[in-house]
Write a protein that holds these residues in place. Structure first.
Motif, PDB file in Angstrom:
ATOM      1  N   TRP A  73      24.795 -11.191   9.844  1.00 33.88           N
ATOM      2  CA  TRP A  73      25.770 -11.484  10.828  1.00 33.88           C
ATOM      3  C   TRP A  73      25.410 -10.718  12.135  1.00 33.88           C
ATOM      4  N   ARG A  75      26.043  -8.115  15.074  1.00 35.42           N
ATOM      5  CA  ARG A  75      26.918  -6.813  15.040  1.00 35.42           C
ATOM      6  C   ARG A  75      28.275  -6.842  15.307  1.00 35.42           C
ATOM      7  N   TRP A  77      30.524  -9.202  14.814  1.00 30.30           N
ATOM      8  CA  TRP A  77      31.158  -9.500  13.627  1.00 30.30           C
ATOM      9  C   TRP A  77      31.389  -8.629  12.718  1.00 30.30           C
ATOM     10  N   LYS A  78      30.360  -7.775  12.329  1.00 28.67           N
ATOM     11  CA  LYS A  78      30.602  -6.687  11.436  1.00 28.67           C
ATOM     12  C   LYS A  78      31.732  -5.714  11.659  1.00 28.67           C
ATOM     13  N   SER A  80      33.970  -6.391  13.816  1.00 29.42           N
ATOM     14  CA  SER A  80      35.523  -7.065  13.729  1.00 29.42           C
ATOM     15  C   SER A  80      35.886  -6.841  12.366  1.00 29.42           C
ATOM     16  N   LEU A  81      34.968  -7.110  11.401  1.00 26.03           N
ATOM     17  CA  LEU A  81      35.245  -7.085  10.106  1.00 26.03           C
ATOM     18  C   LEU A  81      35.762  -5.490   9.523  1.00 26.03           C
ATOM     19  N   LYS A  84      39.300  -4.843  11.266  1.00 24.92           N
ATOM     20  CA  LYS A  84      40.431  -5.772  10.974  1.00 24.92           C
ATOM     21  C   LYS A  84      41.235  -4.846   9.939  1.00 24.92           C
TER      22      LYS A  84
END
Length: 101
Positions: A73, A75, A77-78, A80-81, A84
Motif C-alpha cells: 500500500w 504510505r 493509505w497506511k 489513514s488505516l 481511522k
C-alpha cells in the motif's frame, strides 16, 4: 478453545514516523521483542516499537496475505488505516499486554 489467532500489526517510530508491518501468532510477545530490541534488523535500527495498529485473523494464510497487501500500500493509505482507529498514534501495547487484546 483451540482457536488460534494470528495478527498483522503496524509499528511506528513515532507519530508520522517510520512504519513496520509484521505478522505473528503472539502479538504481546512479538511487540515485546521489538521493544526490548531482541531482534536485530529494521525495527532495532530505526527504533520502531510503538504498536499503532493490529488486526486479528484465525487463518495464518489470510494473515500473511493481508500483511503482504499492506506492505504494498502507499504510505498515505497506511497512515489513514492507523488514524481511522488511532488518530493520536497511541501505543496499544500496554492495553493488550494488560489483557485488553
Amino acid at each position: 478453545m483451540g482457536t488460534r489467532s494470528f495478527y498483522v500489526y503496524i509499528l511506528a517510530s513515532h507519530i508520522g514516523g517510520t512504519l513496520y508491518i509484521g505478522v505473528t501468532n503472539d502479538l504481546i510477545r512479538r511487540v515485546g521483542e521489538h521493544k526490548l530490541k531482541i531482534a536485530d534488523g529494521f525495527t532495532k535500527q530505526y527504533d520502531v516499537n510503538r504498536l499503532v495498529y493490529f488486526e486479528t485473523f484465525e487463518d495464518i494464510e489470510q494473515a500473511i496475505r493481508r500483511e503482504k497487501r499492506l506492505k504494498k500500500w502507499p504510505r498515505a493509505w497506511k497512515i489513514s488505516l492507523i488514524e481511522k482507529d488511532n488518530p493520536d498514534w497511541n501505543d496499544l501495547y500496554p492495553e493488550i499486554a494488560a489483557g485488553g487484546g
